[in-house]
Design a protein around this motif. Structure first.
Motif, mmCIF file in Angstrom:
data_model
loop_
_atom_site.group_PDB
_atom_site.id
_atom_site.type_symbol
_atom_site.label_atom_id
_atom_site.label_comp_id
_atom_site.label_asym_id
_atom_site.label_seq_id
_atom_site.Cartn_x
_atom_site.Cartn_y
_atom_site.Cartn_z
ATOM 1 N N ARG A 5 61.387 61.348 42.850
ATOM 2 C CA ARG A 5 59.991 61.035 42.520
ATOM 3 C C ARG A 5 59.899 59.730 41.719
ATOM 4 O O ARG A 5 58.965 58.943 41.887
ATOM 5 N N MET A 6 60.863 59.502 40.822
ATOM 6 C CA MET A 6 60.861 58.249 40.061
ATOM 7 C C MET A 6 60.997 57.052 41.001
ATOM 8 O O MET A 6 60.262 56.063 40.874
ATOM 9 N N LEU A 7 61.943 57.141 41.924
ATOM 10 C CA LEU A 7 62.175 55.995 42.820
ATOM 11 C C LEU A 7 60.978 55.779 43.739
ATOM 12 O O LEU A 7 60.628 54.645 44.059
ATOM 13 N N THR A 21 57.810 56.431 43.085
ATOM 14 C CA THR A 21 56.612 55.954 42.389
ATOM 15 C C THR A 21 56.844 54.614 41.691
ATOM 16 O O THR A 21 55.950 54.096 41.025
ATOM 17 N N HIS A 22 58.045 54.069 41.816
ATOM 18 C CA HIS A 22 58.333 52.739 41.270
ATOM 19 C C HIS A 22 57.465 51.722 42.019
ATOM 20 O O HIS A 22 57.408 51.744 43.240
ATOM 21 N N PRO A 23 56.795 50.817 41.293
ATOM 22 C CA PRO A 23 55.875 49.901 41.975
ATOM 23 C C PRO A 23 56.548 48.860 42.856
ATOM 24 O O PRO A 23 55.872 48.222 43.658
ATOM 25 N N GLU A 24 57.836 48.647 42.690
ATOM 26 C CA GLU A 24 58.535 47.651 43.521
ATOM 27 C C GLU A 24 59.654 48.328 44.283
ATOM 28 O O GLU A 24 60.835 48.100 44.001
#
Lengths: 136, 136, 136, 136
Positions: free
Chosen positions: B6-8, B10-13
């Motif tokens: 989920r972190m990866l 939702t990362h903006p880039e």
């Protein structure tokens, strides 16, 4: 004599590990950990932080890579030569990239970036000399 | 879905950073940090610690190199490509060396070395796949 | 002037972070990382490694704790005061434990343990002074 | 069975180190290292980075403190009890501070901060349970 020098000289397996290159590499890595950690924090505290994002990011990677490179150099026994060479190369790569980015901001008057760029260049040089001193 | 995924996502880039290779590389590095740190401590607690010195030493370097490699993979923005490649190579090198040394002791019945050898091989493979997935 | 001092003095948020206590704490932590990492490796290379297992183990924890304590001190902006206090306390605890164990071997002629014990005591003192200088 | 569990169960000195609390603490620390490292990088890549500076800073400290806390837990032999307690406290402190700051941004729709806040709270809880399970 510094504690670092005394530690390396009293290590029971000094072969190839207590030369000037090794000590200077350990010292340069430790200094670069400090300057990069402080530079990242200082950039985060600047009003124009948006322009400093790439600098902060490279500082973070540089501090972490310099730390592990210094640890490898501080543990001369039973080393894996290919891993040490690759790690020194990673340190040279990130120090040069971080120095270039810091220098851009140093040229616009950011003093902590100027000091950090110097430390990164010194660390890249020390790692390059160390890599050159490794038995092939 | 795991927190890491989920972190990866939702990362903006996310460009090039949220593929399966990246996530598996981060997971394999984290696991190898754990198995190498525990294997070093377990070897130090064995009665035949003198025969395990090389294993302990490679475990220490492997844990530290895997940690920094995982950190670099966890920070996909503004990366320096040459440094990332060199760091992945250092991780592959040390994981293979550590796996080989652990396997020697696994073959003589040391169970923690067997598990650690597996984790090191898995991490070397994940880093090699990651390196292969980098845009040239 | 050292690069560390220049970094701290050009940090835009120096409040409470560029005093002598902060700089000396960062320097002592960095030195203790080095002496503990080398002492662990040197002990592993000694013939009587079995008698040095506790020393090696404390050296490993001490090097890692000193590193993170130094990083926290190197990032003065937006600090969490309770976490910093607890981290300084962990550093004081491990440095004292490591110094005591190293001193036992120093008393039996192990030179690297003597140097490392000095560095651990100096780091514990620097962290205690730093903790005392924090605004309550 | 996970490799981590097998490592802890085959460690020759399992006393007090292979319980559920220890394993869950190691797992929670490793996950929190990842979410905090990614959250810092993601925040740096957001357009409103200026509003996220405190979050980035706490993420950096939290990732580093969780890493060393996980390492201490992964090395159960010859531990210094006071240092372990202080280190667990530092981890609880920083995880709570980081969770609170991340939650502020999660409440305004920042998804990576929401996931990271969850991981920080889970890590603080795991460390608190671990501290409670230590023999007094």
């Amino acid at each position: 004599m510094s504690r670092l020098r005394r530690m390396l000289e009293t290590h029971p397996e000094p072969a190839g590990s207590n030369g000037d290159e090794a000590r200077q590499c350990i010292e340069a890595c430790a200094e670069c950990v400090q300057t990069c950690a402080i530079c990242a924090d200082a950039c985060l505290a600047e009003a124009n932080v948006r322009e400093l994002v790439a600098c902060i990011r490279l500082n973070l990677d540089c501090a972490d890579i310099c730390h592990v490179t210094g640890l490898l150099m501080a543990r001369p026994s039973h080393r894996d030569a290919p891993a040490l060479r690759s790690q020194l190369q990673a340190c040279i790569d990130i120090c040069r990239a971080c120095a270039d980015e810091c220098q851009r901001h140093a040229d616009m008057g950011m003093e902590h970036c100027a000091v950090c760029a110097d430390a990164c260049r010194a660390c890249a040089d020390a790692c390059a000399r160390m890599a050159g001193a490794l038995v092939p």
